[in-house]
Design an enzyme around this catalytic site. Structure first.
Site, short mmCIF file in Angstrom:
data_model
loop_
_atom_site.label_atom_id
_atom_site.label_comp_id
_atom_site.label_asym_id
_atom_site.label_seq_id
_atom_site.Cartn_x
_atom_site.Cartn_y
_atom_site.Cartn_z
N THR A 101 0.83 -1.21 0.00
CA THR A 101 0.00 0.00 0.00
C THR A 101 0.86 1.26 0.00
OG1 THR A 101 -1.93 -0.99 1.01
CG2 THR A 101 -1.62 1.36 1.41
N THR A 136 4.99 11.46 7.49
CA THR A 136 5.06 11.40 8.95
C THR A 136 6.44 11.79 9.45
OG1 THR A 136 5.08 9.82 10.77
CG2 THR A 136 5.49 8.91 8.61
N ASP A 137 6.49 12.28 10.68
CA ASP A 137 7.80 12.59 11.29
C ASP A 137 8.64 11.33 11.51
OD1 ASP A 137 6.37 11.51 13.43
OD2 ASP A 137 6.65 13.21 14.77
N GLU A 138 7.97 10.15 11.49
CA GLU A 138 8.72 8.91 11.78
C GLU A 138 9.78 8.61 10.73
OE1 GLU A 138 6.68 5.49 13.19
OE2 GLU A 138 5.21 6.65 14.28
N TYR A 161 7.02 0.20 8.95
CA TYR A 161 6.07 1.29 8.63
C TYR A 161 6.82 2.54 8.19
CZ TYR A 161 3.26 5.46 9.48
OH TYR A 161 2.65 6.70 9.36
N LYS A 165 7.05 4.51 4.54
CA LYS A 165 6.66 5.92 4.33
C LYS A 165 7.84 6.72 3.77
CE LYS A 165 3.23 7.71 5.31
NZ LYS A 165 1.95 7.91 4.56
N GLY A 292 12.52 -2.11 18.16
CA GLY A 292 13.01 -0.93 17.42
C GLY A 292 12.31 0.36 17.82
P1 NAD Z 1 -5.69 5.17 9.36
O1 NAD Z 1 -5.05 3.84 9.49
O2 NAD Z 1 -6.67 5.62 10.39
O3 NAD Z 1 -6.46 5.26 7.96
C1 NAD Z 1 -5.90 4.77 6.78
C2 NAD Z 1 -7.03 4.69 5.74
O4 NAD Z 1 -6.44 4.23 4.51
C3 NAD Z 1 -8.14 3.70 6.09
O5 NAD Z 1 -9.40 4.25 5.83
C4 NAD Z 1 -7.87 2.51 5.18
O6 NAD Z 1 -9.04 1.77 4.85
C5 NAD Z 1 -7.26 3.19 3.97
N1 NAD Z 1 -6.38 2.31 3.18
C6 NAD Z 1 -5.40 1.50 3.64
N2 NAD Z 1 -4.84 0.83 2.61
C7 NAD Z 1 -5.47 1.25 1.49
C8 NAD Z 1 -5.33 0.94 0.11
N3 NAD Z 1 -4.43 0.03 -0.32
N4 NAD Z 1 -6.14 1.54 -0.78
C9 NAD Z 1 -7.09 2.43 -0.36
N5 NAD Z 1 -7.25 2.77 0.93
C10 NAD Z 1 -6.46 2.18 1.84
O7 NAD Z 1 -4.50 6.21 9.20
P2 NAD Z 1 -4.39 7.72 9.72
O8 NAD Z 1 -3.90 7.71 11.11
O9 NAD Z 1 -5.62 8.42 9.37
O10 NAD Z 1 -3.19 8.23 8.80
C11 NAD Z 1 -3.46 8.80 7.52
C12 NAD Z 1 -2.14 9.18 6.87
O11 NAD Z 1 -1.46 10.12 7.70
C13 NAD Z 1 -1.18 8.01 6.71
O12 NAD Z 1 -0.54 8.15 5.47
C14 NAD Z 1 -0.19 8.17 7.85
O13 NAD Z 1 1.07 7.66 7.49
C15 NAD Z 1 -0.15 9.67 8.01
N6 NAD Z 1 0.15 10.17 9.36
C16 NAD Z 1 -0.55 9.73 10.43
C17 NAD Z 1 -0.30 10.29 11.69
C18 NAD Z 1 -1.07 9.86 12.91
O14 NAD Z 1 -0.72 10.28 14.02
N7 NAD Z 1 -2.11 9.08 12.80
C19 NAD Z 1 0.69 11.28 11.83
C20 NAD Z 1 1.39 11.69 10.69
C21 NAD Z 1 1.10 11.14 9.45
O1 DAU Z 2 4.53 10.25 14.62
C1 DAU Z 2 3.53 10.04 13.67
C2 DAU Z 2 3.05 8.60 13.77
O2 DAU Z 2 2.29 8.50 14.97
C3 DAU Z 2 2.21 8.18 12.57
O3 DAU Z 2 3.02 8.19 11.43
C4 DAU Z 2 1.65 6.76 12.78
O4 DAU Z 2 0.79 6.42 11.71
C5 DAU Z 2 0.87 6.75 14.08
O5 DAU Z 2 0.41 5.43 14.34
C6 DAU Z 2 1.75 7.22 15.24
O6 DAU Z 2 2.81 6.28 15.49
P1 DAU Z 2 3.25 5.89 16.99
O7 DAU Z 2 3.91 4.58 16.96
O8 DAU Z 2 3.98 7.01 17.63
O9 DAU Z 2 1.78 5.81 17.68
P2 DAU Z 2 1.13 4.75 18.66
O10 DAU Z 2 -0.17 5.32 19.10
O11 DAU Z 2 1.15 3.36 18.12
O12 DAU Z 2 2.12 4.77 19.92
C7 DAU Z 2 2.41 5.99 20.59
C8 DAU Z 2 3.44 5.67 21.67
O13 DAU Z 2 2.83 4.86 22.67
C9 DAU Z 2 4.63 4.88 21.16
O14 DAU Z 2 5.78 5.30 21.87
C10 DAU Z 2 4.30 3.44 21.53
C11 DAU Z 2 3.50 3.59 22.79
N1 DAU Z 2 2.44 2.58 23.03
C12 DAU Z 2 1.56 2.34 22.03
C13 DAU Z 2 0.54 1.43 22.20
C14 DAU Z 2 -0.44 1.13 21.08
C15 DAU Z 2 2.34 1.97 24.26
O15 DAU Z 2 3.14 2.21 25.19
N2 DAU Z 2 1.34 1.05 24.44
C16 DAU Z 2 0.43 0.75 23.46
O16 DAU Z 2 -0.46 -0.11 23.68
#
Ligand code: NAD
Ligand code: DAU
Length: 352
Positions: A101, A136-138, A161, A165, A292
């Site tokens: 994806t 993403t900042d990651e 992941y 990205k 990691g």
């Molecule tokens: P999410 O997982 O909530 O949503 C992803 C959406 O993409 C879902 O609706 C899913 O059905 C759709 N999708 C997945 N694979 C697909 C495919 N092959 N074709 C069509 N649709 C598909 O994700 P999110 O948290 O809303 O993140 C959205 C974007 O922002 C991502 O690109 C993520 O890397 C980026 N991002 C997220 C965060 C965060 O904190 N959540 C921060 C920075 C950047």
């Molecule tokens: O920084 C942007 C990113 O933020 C996005 O690109 C990703 O899509 C989004 O999922 C998010 O990534 P993180 O790994 O930072 O988010 P997550 O909510 O999974 O975890 C946040 C922090 O909490 C991380 O240090 C791991 C920790 N964690 C997470 C879960 C799910 C826990 O300690 N326990 C948990 O159960």
């Protein structure tokens, strides 16, 4: 009227962005392409079912013919690519889905947008077209105690992941460098807010508190994330679409770093005082660390502030209460997510 192709619009940030767009201006046309993975919920946008300026297409962004059909049918101005596999833990178990994806899907979108927007195989493009990659900042990796990620920080992703990205970002950049394709890339910190899937830390904590379930904290809980309210992310993306200089990357961040344990305790304590006195810190369970696990993220968002005048509007202390209250008011949504009911086929589906 501008026509937006939004991918991943049924996910957390994509659905918030579509709501943001329509709340800001009615004069837009939105095609939402989402293949409704476990993370996509058709119901997030059900309010637009009868909106003549909104179309939902269930399709995979890596599906060439489905995306080509959409470009043939609609005169797309902006392609905003939110679609992704987004959860780090899942990428550790199943990297391949992330490559399909996040890397191949992105490449497919770029190829088809280029073919439709480029004039006569030249470096010229139809006026006003742009591809925006939501990154993403990651991709920058992990920080020590000091310093922030700038747009010039070298990419150093650690999880499958973030590596997927970062790969996508480089491919988007290559389309600018090689073909002069009109693009922007945004790199945002951790979002929180309504409609976030409860596998991510903040909604997981809220959901587990409400159900009196244990809250897993990875490692020592001292990892740091920079939290941004999702609506502020949406306003930043909107500005980049309209005013971002072609070829540029823009960091977006909340200037709000906290350790995981501090953030989790503050949510538990809010719920204890305001919602349910039986919820307390005894729910916390320290568990094995994520493989990691990046230690610290911190964003320098001075470029988007200086160039486009963006800053976050929602203070964390207010945004987190708004978010907790949204989940309290939408326990049906949480239940339905857990049952997977919202992943049913949408009636408006036009591609398979
Ligand atoms: P999410 O997982 O909530 O949503 C992803 C959406 O993409 C879902 O609706 C899913 O059905 C759709 N999708 C997945 N694979 C697909 C495919 N092959 N074709 C069509 N649709 C598909 O994700 P999110 O948290 O809303 O993140 C959205 C974007 O922002 C991502 O690109 C993520 O890397 C980026 N991002 C997220 C965060 C965060 O904190 N959540 C921060 C920075 C950047
Ligand atoms: O920084 C942007 C990113 O933020 C996005 O690109 C990703 O899509 C989004 O999922 C998010 O990534 P993180 O790994 O930072 O988010 P997550 O909510 O999974 O975890 C946040 C922090 O909490 C991380 O240090 C791991 C920790 N964690 C997470 C879960 C799910 C826990 O300690 N326990 C948990 O159960």
């Amino acid at each position: 009227m501008k026509t937006y192709l939004i991918t991943g619009g049924c996910g957390f940030i994509g659905s918030n962005f579509i709501k943001y767009l329509f709340s800001k201006q009615e004069n837009v046309f939105v095609i939402n392409v989402d293949n409704l993975t476990y993370a996509g919920n058709y119901s997030n946008l059900q309010e637009f079912d009868n909106n003549k300026n909104y179309v939902f297409v269930r399709a995979d962004i890596a599906d060439k013919s489905a995306i080509e059909v959409i470009f043939e049918k609609y005169n797309i101005d902006f392609l905003v690519n939110f679609a992704a596999e987004s959860h780090v833990d899942r990428s550790i178990v199943d990297p391949e889905t992330f490559i399909k994806t996040n890397v191949l899907g992105t490449t497919n979108l770029l190829n088809i947008a280029k073919k439709n927007w480029m004039i006569n195989n030249s470096d010229q493009y139809l006026e006003g077209k742009k591809y925006i990659q939501i990154s993403t900042d990651e991709v920058y990796g992990s920080l020590g105690k000091e310093g922030l990620f700038t747009e010039n920080t070298p990419l150093d992703p650690h999880s499958p992941y973030s590596a997927s990205k970062a790969s996508a970002d480089l491919i988007v950049k290559s389309f600018y460098d090689t073909f002069k394709m009109p693009i922007n890339i945004t790199r945002c910190s951790n979002n929180y807010g309504p409609y976030q899937f409860p596998e991510k830390l903040i909604p997981l904590v809220i959901s587990n508190c409400l159900n009196h379930e244990n809250i897993p904290i990875y490692g020592d809980g001292m990892n740091i994330r920079d939290w941004l309210f999702v609506e502020d992310h949406c306003s930043a993306i909107d500005l980049v679409i309209d005013n971002g200089k072609l070829g540029e990357v823009y960091n977006i961040g909340g200037n709000n770093e906290t350790t995981n344990i501090e953030m989790v305790k503050s949510i538990i304590n809010y719920i204890n005082k305001n919602v349910d006195e039986n919820v307390d810190e005894n729910l916390i369970r320290y568990v094995s660390d994520r493989k990691g696990h990046d230690r610290r993220y911190g964003i320098d968002a001075s470029k988007i502030k200086a160039d486009l005048g963006w800053s976050p509007l929602t203070q964390y202390s207010k945004g987190i209460i708004q978010t907790i209250n949204w989940y309290l008011d939408n326990t049906d949504w949480l239940d339905e997510i857990k049952n997977g009911k919202y992943r049913k086929l949408a009636e408006k589906e036009v591609c398979s």
